[in-house]
Design an enzyme around this catalytic site. Structure first.
Site, PDB file in Angstrom:
ATOM      1  N   CYS A 124      10.625  -5.240 -39.025  1.00 19.81           N
ATOM      2  CA  CYS A 124      10.852  -6.471 -38.867  1.00 19.81           C
ATOM      3  C   CYS A 124      11.527  -6.844 -37.543  1.00 19.81           C
ATOM      4  CB  CYS A 124      11.626  -6.908 -40.272  1.00 19.81           C
ATOM      5  SG  CYS A 124      13.109  -6.193 -40.507  1.00 19.81           S
ATOM      6  N   HIS A 134      16.661  -8.218 -43.576  1.00 14.72           N
ATOM      7  CA  HIS A 134      15.344  -8.480 -43.242  1.00 14.72           C
ATOM      8  C   HIS A 134      15.343  -9.517 -42.020  1.00 14.72           C
ATOM      9  CE1 HIS A 134      11.057  -9.298 -42.875  1.00 14.72           C
ATOM     10  NE2 HIS A 134      11.058 -10.746 -43.403  1.00 14.72           N
ATOM     11  N   ASP A 172       7.411 -15.363 -40.407  1.00 10.32           N
ATOM     12  CA  ASP A 172       7.678 -14.010 -41.159  1.00 10.32           C
ATOM     13  C   ASP A 172       6.734 -13.133 -40.825  1.00 10.32           C
ATOM     14  OD1 ASP A 172       9.298 -12.191 -42.501  1.00 10.32           O
ATOM     15  OD2 ASP A 172       8.879 -12.889 -44.466  1.00 10.32           O
TER      16      ASP A 172
END
Length: 261
Positions: free
Chosen positions: A72, A107, A122
């Site tokens: 991420c 995250h 995302d």
């Protein structure tokens, strides 16, 4: 603060196969999809102990230059820099994974402003998000065949996935400011802590329309949006082929080291 000027935007756009575009909601959707389809989610350098870190030049060298994937922090920082260079308004965020359980706040994702609206972008959440989601309470987006919903409680936005058992929370975030050092700290935990899900076994994920593929350890799972699931064990001799099918191409030395783990 985020060193976005060090990104070679043309090289990045060539990597994801996308033209240079002016900021718009449609352009964000197209860029988001192109990024996720082009660049795998994977942790191979983490488990090999060779991760180059999350400075933007290191991310660019790996994900663009070497045409590898990442997790991420790498995805969010790369995509965020590209969006800012293109003229989008970008805010870096951190989300708590599985907020209904004991999930950590580790995250990385983005809040993107364009056309008078805000979106959750995302690109680095495994194989979950093919498109951005409008930051609107109750917004539902079909993510490659799986509905995802954003809900707002006080100042916290929770992203949930629709399952046979109802809406399952994926992560929760708010507008608390994030600095580069915060990402460095979270990355250090995720890439080194023995309880991190990314330090003990390969994790590679890919999403396309109606299909999600995941290699976790030596198990390759394919989920279809219609509910079908197939699963097989990947033998050591088949590892290069399995990784290549997920767009992860390693050197012979990396494959040999991976087989020994």
């Amino acid at each position: 603060m985020w060193n976005i000027e060090s990104l070679d935007l043309d090289a990045y756009l060539a990597r994801i196969g996308h033209a240079r575009v002016a900021p718009s909601a449609d352009a964000l959707r197209s860029l988001h999809r192109a990024h996720v389809l082009a660049i795998p989610f994977e942790n191979i350098d983490v488990i090999l102990g060779t991760h180059p870190g999350i400075a933007l030049d290191a991310i660019q060298a790996k994900l663009v230059g070497r045409q590898r994937g990442g997790y991420c922090y790498e995805h969010a920082l790369l995509f965020g820099a590209a969006l800012e260079q293109l003229g989008f308004d970008v805010v870096r965020r951190v989300a708590r994974v599985q907020p209904h359980k004991a999930g950590p706040r580790t995250h990385a994702l983005l809040k993107v402003g364009v056309d008078g609206e805000s979106f959750l972008a995302d690109v680095g959440f495994g194989a979950g998000q093919l498109y951005p989601t409008p930051l609107k309470d109750g917004a539902v987006v079909d993510q490659a065949g799986w509905d995802h919903r954003l809900t707002l409680d006080d100042d916290v936005w929770t992203l949930s996935k629709k399952t046979a058992d109802g809406w399952e929370p994926q992560h929760a975030s708010n507008d608390e400011p994030v600095r580069p050092i915060d990402y460095e700290v979270y990355h250090h935990y995720v890439s080194t802590h023995p309880k991190s899900p990314f330090t003990g076994r390969p994790v590679v994920m890919r999403v396309s329309d109606g299909v999600v593929r995941r290699l976790i350890g030596n198990t390759l799972t394919t989920d279809h949006a219609d509910g079908r699931t197939t699963e097989r064990t990947v033998r050591a001799e088949d590892l290069p082929e399995a990784l290549a099918s997920l767009d992860v191409h390693l050197t012979d030395e990396e494959i040999d080291r991976l087989r020994l783990m």
